[in-house]
Design a protein around this motif. Sequence first.
Motif, PDB file in Angstrom:
ATOM      1  N   UNK A   1       5.257  50.626  29.853  1.00 18.17           N
ATOM      2  CA  UNK A   1       4.364  51.589  30.426  1.00 18.17           C
ATOM      3  C   UNK A   1       4.801  51.682  31.891  1.00 18.17           C
ATOM      4  N   UNK A   2       5.084  52.744  32.333  1.00 19.50           N
ATOM      5  CA  UNK A   2       5.406  52.492  33.719  1.00 19.50           C
ATOM      6  C   UNK A   2       4.440  53.470  34.611  1.00 19.50           C
TER       7      UNK A   2
ATOM      8  N   UNK B   1      -4.039  45.838  34.649  1.00 13.31           N
ATOM      9  CA  UNK B   1      -3.796  44.666  34.209  1.00 13.31           C
ATOM     10  C   UNK B   1      -2.458  44.524  33.124  1.00 13.31           C
ATOM     11  N   UNK B   2      -1.692  43.520  32.916  1.00 17.58           N
ATOM     12  CA  UNK B   2      -0.504  43.628  32.454  1.00 17.58           C
ATOM     13  C   UNK B   2      -0.828  42.596  31.242  1.00 17.58           C
ATOM     14  N   UNK B   3      -0.462  43.157  29.926  1.00 20.46           N
ATOM     15  CA  UNK B   3      -0.328  42.355  28.846  1.00 20.46           C
ATOM     16  C   UNK B   3       0.906  41.487  28.689  1.00 20.46           C
ATOM     17  N   UNK B   4       0.789  40.060  28.350  1.00 19.04           N
ATOM     18  CA  UNK B   4       2.077  39.348  28.262  1.00 19.04           C
ATOM     19  C   UNK B   4       2.790  40.000  27.155  1.00 19.04           C
ATOM     20  N   UNK B   5       4.163  40.231  27.372  1.00 23.79           N
ATOM     21  CA  UNK B   5       5.095  40.604  26.379  1.00 23.79           C
ATOM     22  C   UNK B   5       5.549  39.249  25.509  1.00 23.79           C
ATOM     23  N   UNK B   6       6.164  39.793  24.179  1.00 23.51           N
ATOM     24  CA  UNK B   6       6.701  38.811  23.429  1.00 23.51           C
ATOM     25  C   UNK B   6       7.994  38.263  23.975  1.00 23.51           C
TER      26      UNK B   6
ATOM     27  N   UNK C   1      12.706  40.446  31.080  1.00 26.81           N
ATOM     28  CA  UNK C   1      12.581  41.340  32.514  1.00 26.81           C
ATOM     29  C   UNK C   1      12.339  42.752  32.304  1.00 26.81           C
ATOM     30  N   UNK C   2      13.165  43.148  31.229  1.00 32.32           N
ATOM     31  CA  UNK C   2      12.980  44.520  31.039  1.00 32.32           C
ATOM     32  C   UNK C   2      11.946  44.932  30.381  1.00 32.32           C
ATOM     33  N   UNK C   3      11.092  43.902  29.876  1.00 28.32           N
ATOM     34  CA  UNK C   3       9.907  44.302  28.893  1.00 28.32           C
ATOM     35  C   UNK C   3       8.631  44.259  29.658  1.00 28.32           C
TER      36      UNK C   3
ATOM     37  N   UNK D   1      20.194  45.010  39.364  1.00 25.87           N
ATOM     38  CA  UNK D   1      21.276  45.205  38.691  1.00 25.87           C
ATOM     39  C   UNK D   1      21.345  44.915  37.288  1.00 25.87           C
ATOM     40  N   UNK D   2      20.391  44.220  36.750  1.00 22.40           N
ATOM     41  CA  UNK D   2      20.299  43.651  35.176  1.00 22.40           C
ATOM     42  C   UNK D   2      19.488  44.516  34.499  1.00 22.40           C
ATOM     43  N   UNK D   3      18.772  45.550  35.242  1.00 22.04           N
ATOM     44  CA  UNK D   3      17.547  46.253  34.473  1.00 22.04           C
ATOM     45  C   UNK D   3      18.057  47.564  34.192  1.00 22.04           C
ATOM     46  N   UNK D   4      17.478  48.051  32.927  1.00 29.18           N
ATOM     47  CA  UNK D   4      17.844  49.426  32.569  1.00 29.18           C
ATOM     48  C   UNK D   4      17.453  50.364  33.735  1.00 29.18           C
ATOM     49  N   UNK D   5      18.285  51.612  33.776  1.00 22.23           N
ATOM     50  CA  UNK D   5      18.273  52.618  34.839  1.00 22.23           C
ATOM     51  C   UNK D   5      16.761  52.771  35.489  1.00 22.23           C
ATOM     52  N   UNK D   6      16.113  53.268  34.272  1.00 25.59           N
ATOM     53  CA  UNK D   6      14.521  53.914  34.917  1.00 25.59           C
ATOM     54  C   UNK D   6      13.698  52.751  35.227  1.00 25.59           C
ATOM     55  N   UNK D   7      13.905  51.374  34.707  1.00 23.46           N
ATOM     56  CA  UNK D   7      13.044  50.317  34.952  1.00 23.46           C
ATOM     57  C   UNK D   7      13.634  49.905  36.421  1.00 23.46           C
ATOM     58  N   UNK D   8      14.937  49.937  36.824  1.00 22.65           N
ATOM     59  CA  UNK D   8      15.431  49.509  38.032  1.00 22.65           C
ATOM     60  C   UNK D   8      15.041  50.594  38.776  1.00 22.65           C
ATOM     61  N   UNK D   9      14.868  51.906  38.768  1.00 23.67           N
ATOM     62  CA  UNK D   9      14.439  52.845  39.732  1.00 23.67           C
ATOM     63  C   UNK D   9      13.010  52.574  40.003  1.00 23.67           C
ATOM     64  N   UNK D  10      12.195  52.201  38.920  1.00 22.28           N
ATOM     65  CA  UNK D  10      10.608  51.817  39.149  1.00 22.28           C
ATOM     66  C   UNK D  10      10.458  50.607  39.846  1.00 22.28           C
TER      67      UNK D  10
END
Length: 337
Positions: A103-104, A109-114, A123-125, A148-157
């Motif tokens: 969720x961008x 609050x952030x829920x811990x990912x699996x 990191x991408x999750x 540099x290791x993040x997906x494009x939209x994730x990196x931009x955000x």
Amino acid sequence: MLTRPEKLALLLNLLGDDAVALAKDGLPGGLNADLNTALEDFKQYPPNQDEIDLVLDDFEAYFSLAMKAVDNLQGDEPGSEPEPTPTPVPKVLRLPEEQFDVEFGPTKKFNPPKLSGNAVMDLNRLHPYQVAHALRNERPEIIAIVVGKLASEHAAKTLENLPDALRAGVFIGLAKPPVTKPRIQDIVLEKTLEMALAVEERQSEEESSEKMASLMRSLPKAVRGPMLEQLAESDQALADEVKKNLYQFDDLTRLEDRDLQKILGQCQTDSLVVALQGSDETLLARILGNMSKRAKESLQEEMEFKTNAKEEEIDAGRAEVVAILVSLDESGEITLE
């Protein structure tokens, strides 16, 4: 077309210095010389993206066939059991955003990912704010390794959530291939993941600046000044917010009469009329007591006429008065301790 030594040199160059050293140890002298020549050529004339894609595709196809052959050989051995198929790891910077279900939006609050055990995938999750907050005090070249290791939209955000002063340096770092060894990059990614997971709640800039301003208000001006200067060097936007919250409209009651008169002399009557709506009676009495008879009568008349100002109008009027207070205090024309 690339020669075999050039393909090997390009692949090793992508894998890092450790891979180059290991490969040289296992090659005969003649091939080593060709490899060294190709590596030197790539330093002067870096490969283009088409050449990189060609070599990676060749390597991926070969590696896949080799692993199948190994699996077949192991399967032929008596009593052997087939190894479970590993979860495929998508290529870096080609990661589909929907794979991470992130969720961008402005989540509080952030829920811990699996967790998967793969730092890049994990990191991408995470929410981009968590990654950015974990990296906010790092050098741009370190941040660039992670982004540099993040997906494009994730990196931009993630870039969007970094302090303004860092973004340009990180963006430049992304345009250059990392010079750090792969193992160092792994450590950076793992540590970033650890710090990002500790960010369980978003702290807005407004909340952060208000807390810092509240702390600074209890300090002498001689101490506040250097602290604000240091903060501005690392995060100018946050420093501006802190400075804005450092002074309040009610601070007018803390001024000596002559200093209050200097501020009132620069205030627009319209702004002052709106700013005083809903204010403390003590403050109103102080202000009226430091105005000339003519100015006092004019202000009271305007206040009787305008009594229904909206909350945002009152805030804007008080902000104008506070801006004058800040300007005169910083210039030394008044004293507010």
